[in-house]
Design an enzyme around this catalytic site. Structure first.
Site, mmCIF file in Angstrom:
data_model
loop_
_atom_site.group_PDB
_atom_site.id
_atom_site.type_symbol
_atom_site.label_atom_id
_atom_site.label_comp_id
_atom_site.label_asym_id
_atom_site.label_seq_id
_atom_site.Cartn_x
_atom_site.Cartn_y
_atom_site.Cartn_z
ATOM 1 N N GLU A 60 0.804 -1.223 0.000
ATOM 2 C CA GLU A 60 0.000 0.000 0.000
ATOM 3 C C GLU A 60 0.838 1.275 0.000
ATOM 4 O O GLU A 60 0.535 2.217 -0.729
ATOM 5 C CB GLU A 60 -0.960 0.008 1.193
ATOM 6 C CG GLU A 60 -2.148 -0.940 1.059
ATOM 7 C CD GLU A 60 -1.839 -2.356 1.521
ATOM 8 O OE1 GLU A 60 -0.693 -2.613 1.970
ATOM 9 O OE2 GLU A 60 -2.734 -3.221 1.446
ATOM 10 N N HIS A 129 -9.443 -4.771 10.579
ATOM 11 C CA HIS A 129 -10.109 -4.643 9.285
ATOM 12 C C HIS A 129 -11.405 -3.850 9.370
ATOM 13 O O HIS A 129 -12.211 -3.892 8.462
ATOM 14 C CB HIS A 129 -10.431 -6.035 8.712
ATOM 15 C CG HIS A 129 -9.254 -6.764 8.177
ATOM 16 N ND1 HIS A 129 -8.139 -7.035 8.925
ATOM 17 C CD2 HIS A 129 -9.008 -7.294 6.941
ATOM 18 C CE1 HIS A 129 -7.260 -7.704 8.197
ATOM 19 N NE2 HIS A 129 -7.759 -7.871 6.985
#
Lengths: 324, 363
Positions: A60, A129
Site C-alpha cells: 500500500e 479490518h
C-alpha cells in the site's frame, strides 16, 4: 429508474470515467484479473485492458505513493484500498504527500487522486479490518472525504471525486455493496459538500453519514410509527467539504438533534457536528445534542456483540426519546 | 569493495573524463559546473550565517560537501527528465535553475519564497523545472519518484525520474516497496543514494546491513545498480548518464549509490555533529576529497580556466548569495490570510467545487 446495487453503481462510475478521460487509471490489489476483492471493479480489466486497470502487489505505501507521484504529473489514479483499514500502512503517503504537497509547495502542485475502498465495521473481521478513518482524513486540511450511503450517491460522488483536482478519499461500505437503489440511466454528478435530506421531518434531526444513514432511516420509521415523532434524516454525504448550512437549517427547524455515526465518539465526525451546532445555533436548541456512535472500544470480533457495537436503530430511538 | 573516497585509493583523473558524456563537454560547460557548485556552497554558507543569527526557523540541512552530486546529475537532465529529493534539497534546487532569491526567502519564511513561505528549507519545489521537492520524511519521496516515472511511461514520454535519497533512507519500507514496483513494471526511475555515511548521528555500519554496498541490495529485485565516487564530477556524470540511458532506452530502473560526505551536521541543530565522527575525519574530507576543490584543480590542470578567473567567479557567486539574503530580509512575511491559500486547488481557483460546502473549520 432501474434498481442497481451500490457495487454496480460504483462500477458504472469507474467505467464511465475511464471512457471519459484517458488519464484515469484504476489501481489496487486484485482490481484487475481477480475482478476486485469485493467485485467493485468486476469486468473493468476485460473491457479496458492492462493500461487502465492495474493489479498491484500488496504494497500500500508503495502503490498509493506511486499514485500520488503520478497524479502530480497529470495522471488521475483511482486507487483501491481493499479495506480503508489498510490505509494505515500508507499513512505517510496519504497524509504527508497527497495531503500536504500542495500547501508546502505554495500551491505549485495539486494531486488529482482518488483513494477508495470500504471503511466499515460490522462484518466480524476484527479490529484491524474494521476502521472508519473518515475523521482522521477530515482532520487533515488538504484532503477531502466522502461517505456515500446509497447507490445513487455512490455513483454521483465517485464521478465527481475523480474529476476533482484535489485528493479525495471515498469511503464505501461492504454491507451496502449488495443493496440496491434507484439510479438513473442518464449521467449525473453529485457535488462534494452538499448534504441530502433523506427523509423530511419536523420534530428531530437525525444527522448521519455512510451506513449510519440507513440506521437513522430505520429509526425514523419506528419513531413515526410507534412514537408519533416525525424525524428528519440528514445525510451528510461529504464530510470535508461539509454542508454545514444543511445541518444548521435542519436543526433550526426541528430544534433537536441526534448525531448517528459509525465513527468512534472521541474526536469522531459527530463531535465536530455537535461543536458546530452549539457554536452557531445554540439558541435554537430545545435539548442537548445527542450522539450515537460505535461503542468506544476496538471493533470486536464476536458477531453477536459487534451487532450492538455499531449504532442500531434501537440506540438511536433511545436517544431520540430522551430529548423529544 | 574499496570505497573510492578512502585516502589510499588514488583517483585516476583520466578515467571518467574520457566517458562519452564527458568527452564532448566544452570549456564553458565545465566552468558552468564549477559555478553551479560554488553557487550551492556560497548560498548555504550565507544561509548558515543568518540561521545562526536566529533569522530562520526550523531546520537547516546543509548540502555542503555533496555539491558535485546535484550538479553532475542535474546537468544530464532533458525536457522529460524529472527530479525529486528529500529534505537536504537546496543543492538540487539551485542546480535545476531555481533562483537564490526565492530559495533564500523561503528560508526566512517570506512571501517571496519559492513555496510562499509555507514549506521552509525542506520543502522547495519548482514543477516548471521538473523539480518535485523537497520532502521531509525519510524515504517518503521514494514512491513519489516512482510515480513520476509511472506517469512518464503512461504518457509514452522518453524520460527518467531521478529520485534522490540519503543512506539513511534505504532502510525504510517505502523504498523497498518502490524497488519492487519499479522492477515489476519496468519503470524509468533512477534511485540515487547519496551516501554521506551518516543517517543523522548513526554511522552506516550501525544502521545498514549489507554485503558490500547499499546499492547492491537492488540485486534482490533484479535491478541494475552501480556505485560512484561522488567527489569526481566526471564519474558522477558518466554513471548517471548510463543509468538515465537505461531509463530512456529500455524503461528500466537503476539504483546508483554515490559516495559523498557532508561537512556539517545532519542539520545545523545537530548538537553532536562532531561527536559521532572525529574532527580529523571532517578535515580529511575537506582537504583531500572536496568536490569543488578537486574540480577546480582539474580545470586548471586541463587549462580550461585560471585560478584568477575562478576567484572572480567565486566573488560573483558570493555577491549573488548576499544579495539574495538582502532580498529575503527586505521581503514581507506572508499575509495571515494566506494561511488558507494553497490547501485545495478547487478553493484557490474558486471553482464551483471550491465554493460548495465548508472547506475550513474553526475561526
Amino acid at each position: 429508474m432501474p434498481l442497481i446495487t451500490y457495487r454496480k453503481a460504483l462500477n458504472d462510475a469507474l467505467a464511465e470515467e475511464i471512457i471519459r478521460d484517458e488519464n484515469v487509471v484504476i489501481m489496487g490489489e486484485e482490481v484487475a484479473q481477480y475482478n476486485g476483492a469485493y467485485k467493485v471493479t468486476e469486468g473493468l480489466w476485460e473491457r479496458f485492458g492492462d493500461k487502465r486497470v492495474v493489479d498491484t502487489p500488496i504494497s500500500e505505501a508503495g502503490f498509493i505513493g506511486m499514485g500520488v507521484g503520478a497524479s502530480m504529473l497529470g495522471i488521475r489514479p483511482v486507487m483501491e484500498l481493499m479495506f480503508w483499514s489498510f490505509a494505515y500502512v500508507a499513512w505517510d503517503q496519504i497524509i504527508n504527500n497527497a495531503g500536504q504537497v500542495r500547501y508546502m509547495s505554495g500551491g505549485l502542485i495539486n494531486c488529482p487522486i482518488v483513494i477508495r475502498g470500504p471503511a466499515n465495521g460490522g462484518t466480524n473481521v476484527g479490529a484491524t479490518h474494521s476502521h472508519t478513518p473518515e475523521n482522521f482524513i477530515a482532520n487533515t486540511p488538504g484532503l477531502k472525504v466522502v461517505c456515500p450511503a446509497t447507490a445513487y450517491d455512490a455513483k454521483g460522488l465517485m464521478k465527481t471525486a475523480i474529476r476533482d483536482n484535489d485528493p479525495v478519499c471515498v469511503m464505501e461500505n461492504t454491507l451496502l455493496y449488495g443493496e440496491s437503489w434507484e439510479v438513473p440511466e442518464e449521467e449525473y454528478l453529485i457535488p462534494l459538500g452538499v448534504a441530502d435530506i433523506k427523509r423530511a421531518g419536523t420534530d428531530i434531526s437525525l444527522i448521519a453519514h455512510g451506513r449510519a444513514v440507513i440506521t437513522a432511516l430505520k429509526a425514523a420509521e419506528i419513531l413515526a410509527a410507534e412514537h408519533g415523532i416525525n424525524a428528519e434524516v440528514v445525510d451528510l454525504r461529504s464530510i470535508r467539504p461539509l454542508d454545514e448550512e444543511a445541518i444548521l437549517r435542519s436543526v433550526s427547524k426541528t430544534h433537536r438533534a441526534v448525531l448517528v455515526d459509525e465513527n468512534k465518539p472521541f474526536c469522531g465526525v459527530s463531535a465536530q457536528i455537535a461543536a458546530t451546532i452549539q457554536e452557531q445555533i445554540f439558541d435554537e436548541l430545545d435539548a442537548p445534542v445527542q450522539r450515537v456512535c460505535s461503542l468506544d472500544a476496538p471493533a470486536i470480533y464476536s458477531p453477536e456483540l459487534e451487532k450492538i457495537q455499531l449504532p442500531t436503530p434501537d440506540r438511536v430511538i433511545e436517544k431520540a426519546l430522551l430529548i423529544c | 569493495m574499496t570505497s573510492a573516497t578512502d585516502d589510499d585509493v588514488a583517483v585516476d583523473p583520466a578515467d571518467f573524463a574520457q566517458a562519452r558524456i564527458n568527452a564532448s563537454l566544452n570549456p564553458q560547460q565545465k566552468i558552468h559546473f564549477l559555478k553551479e557548485m560554488l553557487r550551492i556552497r556560497r548560498f548555504e554558507q550565507t544561509a548558515l550565517k543568518y540561521y545562526n543569527q536566529g533569522l530562520m526557523g526550523g531546520f537547516l540541512h546543509l548540502y555542503i560537501g555533496q555539491e558535485s552530486v546535484a550538479v553532475g546529475t542535474v546537468s544530464l537532465m532533458g525536457k522529460n527528465d524529472h527530479i525529486i529529493t528529500a529534505y537536504r534539497d537546496h543543492g538540487h534546487a539551485l542546480a535545476v535553475g531555481m533562483g537564490m532569491d526565492e530559495c533564500m526567502a523561503e528560508l526566512f519564511g517570506k512571501a517571496t519564497g519559492c513555496s510562499r513561505g509555507k514549506g521552509g528549507s525542506m520543502h522547495y519545489f519548482a514543477p516548471d523545472k521538473n523539480y518535485w521537492g523537497g520532502h521531509g520524511i525519510v524515504g517518503g519521496q521514494t514512491p513519489l519518484g516512482l510515480g513520476l516515472a509511472y506517469a512518464l511511461k503512461y504518457q509514452n514520454k522518453k524520460g527518467a525520474a531521478l529520485c534522490f535519497m540519503g543512506d539513511g533512507a534505504v532502510n525504510q519500507g517505502a523504498y523497498h516497496e518502490s524497488l519492487n514496483l519499479a522492477a515489476l513494471w519496468k519503470l524509468p526511475v533512477v534511485y540515487i543514494i547519496e551516501n554521506n555515511k551518516y543517517s543523522m548521528g548513526t554511522t552506516l555500519e550501525r544502521s545498514s546491513a549489507m554485503r558490500n554496498c547499499l546499492a547492491e541490495r537492488a540485486d534482490g529485485y533484479g535491478i541494475v545498480w552501480d556505485i560512484a565516487n561522488g567527489e569526481d564530477l566526471y564519474e558522477v556524470r558518466a554513471k548517471t548518464d548510463s543509468a538515465m540511458r537505461r531509463a530512456h532506452e529500455h524503461s528500466l530502473p537503476t539504483v546508483l549509490e554515490i559516495d559523498t560526505y557532508r561537512y556539517y551536521g545532519h542539520s545545523v541543530a545537530d548538537a553532536n555533529a562532531k561527536k559521532y565522527r572525529s574532527p580529523d575525519e571532517i578535515e580529511r574530507y575537506k582537504n583531500h576529497h572536496d568536490p569543488i576543490r578537486l574540480w577546480r584543480k582539474r580545470l586548471v590542470e586541463e587549462g580550461v580556466i585560471t585560478e584568477e578567473k575562478i576567484e572572480a567567479i567565486d566573488d560573483k557567486v558570493k555577491e549573488e548569495a548576499s544579495k539574495a539574503a538582502q532580498f529575503a530580509i527586505d521581503s514581507p512575511f506572508p499575509a495571515p490570510e494566506s494561511i488558507f491559500e494553497d490547501v485545495y486547488w478547487e478553493v484557490d481557483k474558486q471553482t464551483d467545487a471550491g465554493m460548495t460546502g465548508r472547506h475550513f473549520f474553526g475561526d
